[in-house]
Design an enzyme around this catalytic site. Sequence first.
Site, PDB file in Angstrom:
ATOM      1  N   GLY A 230       1.067  -0.973   0.058  1.00 13.10           N
ATOM      2  CA  GLY A 230       0.467   0.139  -0.211  1.00 13.10           C
ATOM      3  C   GLY A 230       0.735   1.090  -0.157  1.00 13.10           C
ATOM      4  O   GLY A 230       1.900   0.523  -0.025  1.00 13.10           O
ATOM      5  N   SER A 231       0.244   2.213  -0.141  1.00 18.65           N
ATOM      6  CA  SER A 231       0.869   3.680  -0.071  1.00 18.65           C
ATOM      7  C   SER A 231       1.638   4.359   1.117  1.00 18.65           C
ATOM      8  O   SER A 231       1.939   4.885   1.287  1.00 18.65           O
ATOM      9  CB  SER A 231      -0.376   4.624  -0.688  1.00 18.65           C
ATOM     10  N   THR A 232       1.402   3.823   1.818  1.00 18.58           N
ATOM     11  CA  THR A 232       2.102   4.009   3.565  1.00 18.58           C
ATOM     12  C   THR A 232       3.100   2.755   3.839  1.00 18.58           C
ATOM     13  O   THR A 232       4.661   3.353   3.580  1.00 18.58           O
ATOM     14  CB  THR A 232       1.616   3.964   4.351  1.00 18.58           C
TER      15      THR A 232
ATOM     16  N   GLY B 261      -5.741  -2.332  -0.818  1.00 19.34           N
ATOM     17  CA  GLY B 261      -5.027  -2.755  -1.586  1.00 19.34           C
ATOM     18  C   GLY B 261      -5.354  -4.817  -2.425  1.00 19.34           C
ATOM     19  O   GLY B 261      -4.723  -4.881  -2.980  1.00 19.34           O
TER      20      GLY B 261
ATOM     21  N   GLU C 125      -0.463 -10.822   3.753  1.00 19.71           N
ATOM     22  CA  GLU C 125      -0.767  -9.371   4.669  1.00 19.71           C
ATOM     23  C   GLU C 125      -0.822 -10.159   5.729  1.00 19.71           C
ATOM     24  O   GLU C 125      -0.329 -10.372   7.043  1.00 19.71           O
ATOM     25  CB  GLU C 125      -1.425  -8.810   4.815  1.00 19.71           C
TER      26      GLU C 125
ATOM     27  N   LYS D 272      -6.782   7.013  10.045  1.00 19.69           N
ATOM     28  CA  LYS D 272      -7.553   5.770   9.551  1.00 19.69           C
ATOM     29  C   LYS D 272      -7.604   4.935  11.351  1.00 19.69           C
ATOM     30  O   LYS D 272      -8.432   4.517  10.979  1.00 19.69           O
ATOM     31  CB  LYS D 272      -5.972   4.725   9.125  1.00 19.69           C
TER      32      LYS D 272
HETATM   33  C1  5RP Z   1      -2.774  -3.677   1.851  1.00 18.09           C
HETATM   34  C2  5RP Z   1      -3.732  -3.281   2.566  1.00 18.09           C
HETATM   35  C3  5RP Z   1      -3.123  -1.706   2.714  1.00 18.09           C
HETATM   36  O1  5RP Z   1      -2.262  -1.722   4.392  1.00 18.09           O
HETATM   37  C4  5RP Z   1      -3.839  -1.025   3.419  1.00 18.09           C
HETATM   38  O2  5RP Z   1      -5.036  -0.679   1.765  1.00 18.09           O
HETATM   39  C5  5RP Z   1      -3.732   0.482   3.193  1.00 18.09           C
HETATM   40  O3  5RP Z   1      -3.308   1.260   2.697  1.00 18.09           O
HETATM   41  P1  5RP Z   1      -2.209   2.734   2.238  1.00 18.09           P
HETATM   42  O4  5RP Z   1      -1.251   2.619   2.748  1.00 18.09           O
HETATM   43  O5  5RP Z   1      -2.390   2.707   0.376  1.00 18.09           O
HETATM   44  O6  5RP Z   1      -3.395   3.327   2.844  1.00 18.09           O
HETATM   45  O7  5RP Z   1      -4.443  -3.758   3.694  1.00 18.09           O
HETATM   46  O8  5RP Z   1      -3.724  -5.003   0.992  1.00 18.09           O
END
Ligand code: 5RP
Length: 225
Positions: free
Chosen positions: A30-32, A100, A106, A124
């Site tokens: 994901g983006s983080t 994602g 995960e 979040k």
């Molecule tokens: C991917 C995930 C990500 O960790 C979750 O969607 C958070 O994503 P982002 O950091 O882009 O908001 O679970 O499967």
Amino acid sequence: MDTIQETKRAAAEQAAAYIRDGMIVGLGTGSTAYWAIQKIGKQVKEGLSIQAVATSIESENLAKELGIPILSIAEVDSIDLTIDGADEVDNSWNLIKGGGGALLREKIIASASKELIIIVDESKQVSQLGKFPLPVEVVQFGYELSQRRLGKLGCVPQLRMSKDKPFITDNGNYIVDCHFETIVHPGELHTAINMIPGVVDNGLFIKLATKVIVGYNDGSVNELG
Ligand code: 5RP
């Protein structure tokens, strides 16, 4: 870089500071998590000696580009530390993940990790899970039936699409996004969903996080736990 990316990056870099030489590190998706992988790539270039396992093909490709040594999950029994993002985090650190589409890998990696650091921006944090649609990974065979059974648990289930085709996970499955609005008993719901034949796993992560690091829009970072 916009503020939201700055908050994600700040949380991610604080989490990366927990990595030590010799560790096997789980790389989130994901983006983080992207910012954590970028930081780990820099640390490796500066001499940090680690090996990593990735929670998605996308994160594995990024890690390889950055020169992070990658192990296959087949070679690993236990992971020292995993850093990953989340879509929602409640006050007990139960999570919704899978926005994602990487929830299955995960969860496999999180459950084999001694430490799971969750990195999020402040948006979040929630008092109750469920506003974010809960992703459920289902096998393709009979997915229509699985989807209807998910609906009987009190949600509006929606097959995730990518353009005009069903989204396919790294494991070759579909995702059904379940709109619950509120999830009162996440542990019980987790079990009920996974009892449905055809469901591979769902995005509720119950009691897996060992630390939560939150980045705020004012630039500060807070570590919970
Ligand atoms: C991917 C995930 C990500 O960790 C979750 O969607 C958070 O994503 P982002 O950091 O882009 O908001 O679970 O499967």
